[in-house]
Design a protein around this motif. Structure first.
Motif, PDB file in Angstrom:
ATOM      1  N   THR A 119       7.784  11.031   2.859  1.00 33.55           N
ATOM      2  CA  THR A 119       8.737  11.503   4.442  1.00 33.55           C
ATOM      3  C   THR A 119       7.124  11.032   5.153  1.00 33.55           C
ATOM      4  OG1 THR A 119      10.536  12.830   2.867  1.00 33.55           O
ATOM      5  CG2 THR A 119       9.622  12.719   5.320  1.00 33.55           C
ATOM      6  N   PHE A 120       6.370  11.756   5.022  1.00 32.15           N
ATOM      7  CA  PHE A 120       4.948  12.085   6.068  1.00 32.15           C
ATOM      8  C   PHE A 120       4.838  10.743   5.605  1.00 32.15           C
ATOM      9  CE2 PHE A 120      -0.075  11.940   6.038  1.00 32.15           C
ATOM     10  CZ  PHE A 120       0.571  12.323   7.286  1.00 32.15           C
ATOM     11  N   TYR A 121       4.671   9.260   5.120  1.00 35.12           N
ATOM     12  CA  TYR A 121       4.381   8.075   5.747  1.00 35.12           C
ATOM     13  C   TYR A 121       4.965   7.739   6.411  1.00 35.12           C
ATOM     14  CZ  TYR A 121      -0.184   8.947   1.959  1.00 35.12           C
ATOM     15  OH  TYR A 121      -0.429   9.852   1.347  1.00 35.12           O
ATOM     16  N   GLY A 161       4.876  -3.254   8.760  1.00 38.33           N
ATOM     17  CA  GLY A 161       4.716  -3.079   6.959  1.00 38.33           C
ATOM     18  C   GLY A 161       4.249  -1.941   6.128  1.00 38.33           C
ATOM     19  N   ALA A 162       3.592  -0.900   7.502  1.00 36.56           N
ATOM     20  CA  ALA A 162       3.600   0.824   6.478  1.00 36.56           C
ATOM     21  C   ALA A 162       4.470   1.674   6.839  1.00 36.56           C
ATOM     22  CB  ALA A 162       2.419   1.024   7.454  1.00 36.56           C
ATOM     23  N   TRP A 163       5.023   0.945   7.689  1.00 31.30           N
ATOM     24  CA  TRP A 163       6.758   2.001   8.105  1.00 31.30           C
ATOM     25  C   TRP A 163       7.532   1.815   6.999  1.00 31.30           C
ATOM     26  CZ3 TRP A 163      10.823   0.272  11.411  1.00 31.30           C
ATOM     27  CH2 TRP A 163      11.780   1.240  11.993  1.00 31.30           C
ATOM     28  N   VAL A 164       8.066  -0.125   7.049  1.00 24.59           N
ATOM     29  CA  VAL A 164       8.672   0.019   5.915  1.00 24.59           C
ATOM     30  C   VAL A 164       8.804   0.404   4.248  1.00 24.59           C
ATOM     31  CG1 VAL A 164      10.275  -2.352   4.923  1.00 24.59           C
ATOM     32  CG2 VAL A 164       9.188  -1.705   7.197  1.00 24.59           C
ATOM     33  N   VAL A 223      10.453   2.416   2.248  1.00 27.93           N
ATOM     34  CA  VAL A 223      11.710   2.313   0.921  1.00 27.93           C
ATOM     35  C   VAL A 223      10.360   3.043  -0.055  1.00 27.93           C
ATOM     36  CG1 VAL A 223      10.803   0.360  -0.603  1.00 27.93           C
ATOM     37  CG2 VAL A 223      11.428  -0.381   1.540  1.00 27.93           C
ATOM     38  N   SER A 224       9.540   3.455  -0.301  1.00 28.46           N
ATOM     39  CA  SER A 224       9.294   3.676  -1.083  1.00 28.46           C
ATOM     40  C   SER A 224      10.472   6.034  -1.240  1.00 28.46           C
ATOM     41  CB  SER A 224       7.618   4.541  -0.846  1.00 28.46           C
ATOM     42  OG  SER A 224       7.200   5.175  -0.115  1.00 28.46           O
ATOM     43  N   ARG A 225      10.226   6.049   0.328  1.00 25.35           N
ATOM     44  CA  ARG A 225      11.189   7.813   0.254  1.00 25.35           C
ATOM     45  C   ARG A 225      11.992   7.576  -0.761  1.00 25.35           C
ATOM     46  NH1 ARG A 225      13.249   9.190   6.197  1.00 25.35           N
ATOM     47  NH2 ARG A 225      13.384  11.570   5.471  1.00 25.35           N
ATOM     48  N   ALA A 230       0.681  -0.866   0.100  1.00 28.00           N
ATOM     49  CA  ALA A 230      -0.422  -0.444   0.041  1.00 28.00           C
ATOM     50  C   ALA A 230       0.964   1.505  -0.380  1.00 28.00           C
ATOM     51  CB  ALA A 230      -0.894   0.051   1.054  1.00 28.00           C
ATOM     52  N   TYR A 231       1.506   1.665   0.780  1.00 28.76           N
ATOM     53  CA  TYR A 231       2.935   2.258   0.647  1.00 28.76           C
ATOM     54  C   TYR A 231       3.906   2.688  -0.250  1.00 28.76           C
ATOM     55  CZ  TYR A 231       0.153   3.905   5.015  1.00 28.76           C
ATOM     56  OH  TYR A 231      -0.951   4.114   5.647  1.00 28.76           O
ATOM     57  N   LEU A 232       3.916   1.838  -1.431  1.00 26.12           N
ATOM     58  CA  LEU A 232       4.570   1.985  -2.074  1.00 26.12           C
ATOM     59  C   LEU A 232       3.649   2.173  -3.468  1.00 26.12           C
ATOM     60  CD1 LEU A 232       6.225  -1.934  -3.482  1.00 26.12           C
ATOM     61  CD2 LEU A 232       7.282   0.523  -2.314  1.00 26.12           C
ATOM     62  N   LEU A 233       2.198   1.705  -3.097  1.00 25.67           N
ATOM     63  CA  LEU A 233       1.149   2.857  -4.354  1.00 25.67           C
ATOM     64  C   LEU A 233       0.785   4.296  -3.911  1.00 25.67           C
ATOM     65  CD1 LEU A 233      -0.525  -0.629  -4.981  1.00 25.67           C
ATOM     66  CD2 LEU A 233       1.294  -0.093  -6.412  1.00 25.67           C
ATOM     67  N   LYS A 234       1.456   4.368  -2.882  1.00 23.76           N
ATOM     68  CA  LYS A 234       0.194   5.424  -2.474  1.00 23.76           C
ATOM     69  C   LYS A 234       1.310   7.052  -2.913  1.00 23.76           C
ATOM     70  CE  LYS A 234      -2.365   4.664   1.671  1.00 23.76           C
ATOM     71  NZ  LYS A 234      -3.303   4.804   3.020  1.00 23.76           N
ATOM     72  N   PRO A 235       1.942   6.833  -2.630  1.00 26.15           N
ATOM     73  CA  PRO A 235       2.722   8.029  -3.011  1.00 26.15           C
ATOM     74  C   PRO A 235       2.791   8.100  -4.620  1.00 26.15           C
ATOM     75  CG  PRO A 235       4.384   6.583  -1.937  1.00 26.15           C
ATOM     76  CD  PRO A 235       3.382   6.060  -1.754  1.00 26.15           C
TER      77      PRO A 235
END
Length: 429
Positions: free
Chosen positions: A280-282, A155-158, A162-164, A33-38
């Protein structure tokens, strides 16, 4: 030390392997999810504005009106794990299609991708928790879901960490491709979990329950049971407040970019600036979520009880918006949203999933598919209407929505109290 590492949870013999597999599966789902949101923000805010973003959110509710009845119909035809694999495979194929259309054929996919991702984000997580709620008994779920939910927080933090880094090397379509791979991997540990849960912790198959034939069975379930209806109202209000905050955050971001560009302090294009800001926010949201999940959630549940844990986040959100409405400092809002989102993703999400444990299989799948995905997107639809009316008919500015959010948060506290009353009646023999 064992109790500390396991968040103070009473982990009984034979439960470790299954709960570790569930942890891993949810970890990979949230990492995805946090690869897809940015990627979503890079596309939508580059081609549109914060106002257009809020309207795109509303279209997700219309998509779910079509999808939820089909989801409910097919959920009755397959076992829980097989159904989870089918849903995952469809989502992976869709992600790869978006990446190919955008990168190879230069098709503008920002709006359809934004709409699809909003529906996907809540549906895939609701699907996982429905699977978990069926796999575990109510007693085991109330003990062990705290550990499973920690997988979501980490998972969300990692994923945000990673996306950062990836936003400096990949475009939005590259992030989509990475997300398709990690989502495919997420379905593998769940298979191991189905074989590893001991009988003492396993949910019992229901007998004598006949699935409703109507395509609208999920909506009928929610409207016909007060407990489910209150849960739906709770989710709608929760998301209405949260997406109003997301609109405010996007507005703050646009203002900061405009000021920085005019002053010569920001030298990158808007897409890169937005991608870096949100990654960064996420990252900080999810790092805070990990800390809350690890140090607060299980202890709050054990010491203060389920009711206090369910009320905690709505009360904090109400106090935060009330304080900002009285003293609307734009720079402070970013920090409040970190607190708001981190509580929502950790504590609030954990206790909200526990609300489904006493329910039937049909309610766990079909009613949940209405309450979680559709309830959240209906909140988005209402939020889009409020934003449109305020900006275009009433002449409001972005920060004028702070007192509106405070009032909605206060109403949500009253709804939570009503849910706790109905839950007590449901659990009383």
């Amino acid at each position: 030390m064992k109790r500390t590492l396991l968040l103070g949870v009473d982990l009984r013999p034979g439960e470790g392997a299954g709960i570790a597999a569930m942890f891993a599966s949810l970890f990979l789902i949230l990492l995805t999810a946090y690869l897809l949101k940015p990627a979503r923000e890079m596309l939508i805010l580059t081609e549109g504005t914060a106002e257009i973003r809020s309207y795109a959110v509303a279209l997700q509710a219309l998509l779910l009106l079509v999808f939820i009845p089909l989801y409910g119909k097919f959920s009755r035809r397959f076992t829980s794990y097989r159904f989870m694999r089918i849903v995952t495979a469809i989502c992976v194929a869709t992600l790869l299609a978006f990446a190919v259309l955008g990168s190879v054929f230069a098709v503008p996919v920002s709006m359809p991708y934004f709409v699809w991702l909003g529906a996907y984000s809540v549906m895939i997580i609701a699907q996982f928790w429905a699977f978990a709620s069926e796999l575990y008994s109510r007693e085991a779920g109330e003990r062990l879901f705290v550990i499973v939910a920690l997988g979501a927080s980490i998972g969300a933090w990692v994923g945000s960490a990673v996306s950062r880094e990836l936003v400096n090397h990949l475009d939005a379509y590259g992030l989509m491709t990475c997300g398709a791979v990690t989502l495919l991997l997420a379905s593998l540990p769940a298979r191991f979990a189905t074989r590893s849960v001991p009988e003492s912790a396993r949910g019992r198959p229901e007998s004598g329950e006949v699935a409703q034939p109507s395509l609208m069975a999920g909506f009928q379930l929610v409207l016909g049971k007060r407990y489910l209806l209150l849960m739906a109202v709770f989710v709608i209000l929760l998301n209405l407040v949260n997406t109003t905050g997301e609109f405010l955050l996007a507005s703050v971001l646009e203002a900061l970019y405009a000021q920085g560009s005019a002053a010569g302090d920001i030298l990158v294009d808007k897409g890169t600036y937005v991608g870096r800001f949100y990654s960064t926010f996420y990252f900080f949201v999810n790092f805070s979520g990990v800390l809350i999940q690890y140090f607060l959630v299980s202890r709050l549940l054990r010491v203060a009880g389920f009711g206090a844990a369910l009320l905690f986040t709505p009360v904090v959100v109400f106090l935060g918006y009330s304080a900002l409405a009285l003293l609307p400092v734009m720079a402070w809002f970013r920090y409040f949203k970190v607190v708001d989102n981190s509580l929502d993703y950790s504590l609030q999400n954990t206790v909200r999933q526990m609300l489904y444990l006493p329910l039937s299989r049909q309610e766990k799948y079909e009613a949940r598919a209405v309450i979680d995905p559709f309830g959240q997107r209906l909140g988005d639809l209402l939020q889009a209407g409020i934003i449109f009316a305020g900006l275009n008919l009433l002449g409001m500015r972005a920060m004028d929505y702070l007192p509106v959010a405070a009032v909605l948060a206060a109403v949500n506290i009253a709804v939570v109290i009503a849910i706790l009353y109905q839950r007590r009646k449901l659990l009383t023999p």
